[in-house]
Design a protein around this motif. Structure first.
Motif, PDB file in Angstrom:
ATOM      1  N   PRO A   1       0.829  -1.214   0.000  1.00  9.56           N
ATOM      2  CA  PRO A   1       0.000   0.000   0.000  1.00  9.56           C
ATOM      3  C   PRO A   1       0.865   1.267   0.000  1.00  9.56           C
ATOM      4  O   PRO A   1       1.843   1.367   0.727  1.00  9.56           O
ATOM      5  N   GLN A   2       0.480   2.186  -0.847  1.00 10.96           N
ATOM      6  CA  GLN A   2       1.162   3.469  -0.937  1.00 10.96           C
ATOM      7  C   GLN A   2       0.133   4.558  -1.184  1.00 10.96           C
ATOM      8  O   GLN A   2      -0.922   4.298  -1.752  1.00 10.96           O
ATOM      9  N   THR A   3       0.476   5.739  -0.779  1.00 14.19           N
ATOM     10  CA  THR A   3      -0.318   6.907  -1.139  1.00 14.19           C
ATOM     11  C   THR A   3       0.522   7.747  -2.081  1.00 14.19           C
ATOM     12  O   THR A   3       1.723   7.496  -2.263  1.00 14.19           O
TER      13      THR A   3
ATOM     14  N   GLU B   1       7.673  -0.794  -8.856  1.00 14.17           N
ATOM     15  CA  GLU B   1       8.281  -1.666  -9.858  1.00 14.17           C
ATOM     16  C   GLU B   1       8.285  -3.120  -9.407  1.00 14.17           C
ATOM     17  O   GLU B   1       8.078  -4.020 -10.216  1.00 14.17           O
ATOM     18  N   ARG B   2       8.497  -3.369  -8.116  1.00 15.73           N
ATOM     19  CA  ARG B   2       8.432  -4.736  -7.595  1.00 15.73           C
ATOM     20  C   ARG B   2       7.015  -5.295  -7.772  1.00 15.73           C
ATOM     21  O   ARG B   2       6.831  -6.443  -8.177  1.00 15.73           O
TER      22      ARG B   2
ATOM     23  N   PHE C   1       4.682   7.658  -2.185  1.00 19.26           N
ATOM     24  CA  PHE C   1       4.957   6.820  -3.353  1.00 19.26           C
ATOM     25  C   PHE C   1       6.442   6.476  -3.444  1.00 19.26           C
ATOM     26  O   PHE C   1       7.311   7.330  -3.317  1.00 19.26           O
ATOM     27  N   ASP C   2       6.714   5.179  -3.687  1.00 19.32           N
ATOM     28  CA  ASP C   2       8.074   4.686  -3.810  1.00 19.32           C
ATOM     29  C   ASP C   2       8.190   3.922  -5.128  1.00 19.32           C
ATOM     30  O   ASP C   2       7.501   2.911  -5.322  1.00 19.32           O
TER      31      ASP C   2
END
Length: 151
Positions: free
Chosen positions: A96-98, A108-109, A102-103
């Motif tokens: 989960p990201q916002t 990409e993973r 964001f990473d």
């Protein structure tokens, strides 16, 4: 498809839905290649459950974010049983990201495991599946449909 003594590779089979899929297939007499990435103990539990249900089973570790590891996974399953009849692409990651956190590496993973790996696995297994008149089953994580809010 009759599953008795058919060789089935289930990715992400150590826990949750993958475990349940492997157990059901073992009850139908399939030989299970139980894939896992980091859940070795859970994968061994899945193997034990599959064997108790009557199917042959073996655990196989692989990081599906690495295409070479995905290809090697298929090779090791073929070395184990000499054939592959069904590929169940069940493994997925969901980090989960916002927008605020964001990473790119995590994104990409996610793409490598959830999108690229099933195609790499299918390509690696193509000849064996064609010989066996086998099948590929692709699953999608329910999180794909529910999404998440972006504060």
């Amino acid at each position: 498809m009759e599953l008795t003594e058919r060789v089935v590779l289930v990715t992400g089979a150590a826990r949750r839905i993958g475990h349940a899929i492997a157990e059901c297939l073992a009850r139908d007499g399939a030989h299970l290649a139980v894939h896992y990435h980091t859940s070795a103990a859970a994968a061994e539990e899945t193997v034990a459950v599959c064997r108790a249900a009557g199917g042959a089973a073996e655990a196989f570790a692989a990081d599906l974010a690495d295409p070479d590891a995905a290809r090697d996974l298929v090779r090791r399953v073929l070395d184990w049983q000499g054939r592959l009849d069904v590929l169940v692409n069940n493994a997925s990651v969901f980090e989960p990201q916002t927008l605020a956190d964001f990473d790119v590496a995590a994104w990409e993973r996610t793409l490598r495991v959830n999108v690229t790996a099933p195609l790499v696995l299918a390509h690696a297994a193509h000849a064996a599946l064609r010989t066996a008149r086998g099948r590929i089953v692709n699953l999608c994580d329910a999180a794909r449909w529910s999404g998440q809010s972006c504060p």
